[in-house]
Design a protein around this motif. Sequence first.
Motif, mmCIF file in Angstrom:
data_model
loop_
_atom_site.group_PDB
_atom_site.id
_atom_site.type_symbol
_atom_site.label_atom_id
_atom_site.label_comp_id
_atom_site.label_asym_id
_atom_site.label_seq_id
_atom_site.Cartn_x
_atom_site.Cartn_y
_atom_site.Cartn_z
ATOM 1 N N PHE A 29 1.855 38.763 -6.435
ATOM 2 C CA PHE A 29 2.231 38.373 -7.797
ATOM 3 C C PHE A 29 3.003 37.056 -7.810
ATOM 4 C CE2 PHE A 29 2.307 42.917 -9.758
ATOM 5 C CZ PHE A 29 0.924 42.891 -9.823
ATOM 6 N N HIS A 30 3.682 36.770 -6.711
ATOM 7 C CA HIS A 30 4.518 35.563 -6.686
ATOM 8 C C HIS A 30 3.715 34.303 -6.381
ATOM 9 C CE1 HIS A 30 7.883 38.355 -6.850
ATOM 10 N NE2 HIS A 30 8.665 37.332 -7.118
ATOM 11 N N LYS A 31 2.416 34.464 -6.123
ATOM 12 C CA LYS A 31 1.592 33.265 -5.966
ATOM 13 C C LYS A 31 1.339 32.672 -7.358
ATOM 14 C CE LYS A 31 -0.166 34.682 -1.562
ATOM 15 N NZ LYS A 31 -1.231 35.384 -0.829
ATOM 16 N N ASN A 32 0.540 31.614 -7.407
ATOM 17 C CA ASN A 32 0.300 30.947 -8.713
ATOM 18 C C ASN A 32 1.602 30.508 -9.357
ATOM 19 O OD1 ASN A 32 -2.494 31.432 -8.668
ATOM 20 N ND2 ASN A 32 -2.165 33.508 -9.462
ATOM 21 N N ARG A 33 2.541 30.082 -8.533
ATOM 22 C CA ARG A 33 3.808 29.626 -9.099
ATOM 23 C C ARG A 33 3.624 28.272 -9.760
ATOM 24 N NH1 ARG A 33 9.380 30.849 -6.010
ATOM 25 N NH2 ARG A 33 10.672 29.153 -6.793
ATOM 26 N N ARG A 34 4.091 28.166 -10.988
ATOM 27 C CA ARG A 34 3.942 26.921 -11.740
ATOM 28 C C ARG A 34 5.278 26.483 -12.309
ATOM 29 N NH1 ARG A 34 -0.133 28.924 -16.120
ATOM 30 N NH2 ARG A 34 0.479 26.984 -17.120
ATOM 31 N N THR A 35 5.340 25.196 -12.639
ATOM 32 C CA THR A 35 6.545 24.662 -13.264
ATOM 33 C C THR A 35 6.278 24.498 -14.762
ATOM 34 O OG1 THR A 35 7.126 23.519 -11.240
ATOM 35 C CG2 THR A 35 8.160 22.728 -13.260
ATOM 36 N N LYS A 102 13.912 23.337 -17.255
ATOM 37 C CA LYS A 102 12.691 23.376 -16.454
ATOM 38 C C LYS A 102 12.706 24.683 -15.652
ATOM 39 C CE LYS A 102 11.741 20.821 -12.724
ATOM 40 N NZ LYS A 102 11.515 19.621 -11.875
ATOM 41 N N VAL A 103 11.604 25.427 -15.700
ATOM 42 C CA VAL A 103 11.591 26.703 -14.977
ATOM 43 C C VAL A 103 10.388 26.780 -14.037
ATOM 44 C CG1 VAL A 103 12.688 27.900 -16.916
ATOM 45 C CG2 VAL A 103 10.211 28.029 -16.650
#
Lengths: 243, 243
Positions: A29-35, A102-103
């Motif tokens: 689930f922690h993949k596909n991390r985006r800003t 920014k997250v």
Amino acid sequence: MSIQNSPLVRKLGAYVSLSEPELEILAKFHKNRRTFADKIEMVYEGQSSPSAFILAKGWVCSYKILRSGGRQIVGFQIPGDFIGLRSVLFRTADHSIEPIQKVEASEVKVKDLLGAFQTCPRLATAVLWSASSDEAIVVERLVSLGRRDAAERVAHLFLELSARLKLVGLASATSFECPVSQYHLADALGLSAIHINRVLRELREDGLLTFRRGVVTFDDLDRLVELSGFDRAYLDYEGPMLN
Amino acid sequence: MSIQNSPLVRKLGAYVSLSEPELEILAKFHKNRRTFADKIEMVYEGQSSPSAFILAKGWVCSYKILRSGGRQIVGFQIPGDFIGLRSVLFRTADHSIEPIQKVEASEVKVKDLLGAFQTCPRLATAVLWSASSDEAIVVERLVSLGRRDAAERVAHLFLELSARLKLVGLASATSFECPVSQYHLADALGLSAIHINRVLRELREDGLLTFRRGVVTFDDLDRLVELSGFDRAYLDYEGPMLN
């Protein structure tokens, strides 16, 4: 960062002792991390088939806009929070979600989430607990707006944020970084920004708390707890129930 | 009553098409049905290891008492609602639950609930959806207290109750039995009973709604929806998502 140290795992781990297969699913689930840039909606009210997100870094707020143009902030979400879960289950977003700064967040598709529940029912229970915890937070805000005065509302919100941030390692005993503006506080607490400004000044002059340059400092924690009637029991951070 | 016609199954069925094994588990949950007198708490704030209940008949309210003596009603629960779920997951009740009239409810033990989730993960998802739906209701109340005026709050609450009651077959298009008092409404909506009384009179005189002898009647549904900005999307009664 190893998955064990991720804010979400720290948070869910407060309720369910997570097994290896469960940790593996959470790691996926922690993949596909985006800003995401601040002030640009991640999810908008009425959006169909929105995604859920695991917030890794930074704060967001969720809110509803009324036809009158007024805004009610429903809550502030911090690292480790599952955001937009209800919108995913409901197929349509019933509120908007916007970064306050920014997250970084990982997108979780509804298909993957429901699939994970099927193979790991304990994960479904952990997420149910997490959703219940989110509900408890909204309930406390409701109590604030219904029956607490302005100073009590502000003190209660800051004490709650402090407890939640501590759980994921983002607050010391008496202070934390807080990126919200007085407008955010006003829209969350059913007050005007001018009223918030006055209350913050009074709390500071009374030696209770200081909110300055994005940092909240508790100058007298005991009196703040006494003033607001804050009881952290509703956050249920007592250690795993499901072993 | 067959389990298929029970209010809880009608409600969960709006989200998940329930299979035979799932219906069997829910039928088991419906045993241990007990009667509770009005005004005697079923669960009290601070109670440890409380039970959850499936409400079969009658209304209850959940509330928190403040140290000032004030009460904030968090919500009204109707037949088909799972009550005290959060308290079970949290091991300690963070609110009290009290029948508004004589009610019938089945007690569900935490062990049985978690066991059912383990064998039927889809049931866990259905309960998660139900909990999300409860949260959406609290969120709408928060929006009311933060940004809606007194008449809008009352109209919104009644429209919501009507939609929820319709789902379980307890309301017609324009009216429903409503056992709450003006004190209940006041404590739910952050107003005084006197204020509620005045608003109800105004709504009646304006030809919008009548609340008399325990029955709410919508005299002009369209204008009520317009006044309160009620949008039933947050109740998500669109038909099963999980087939």
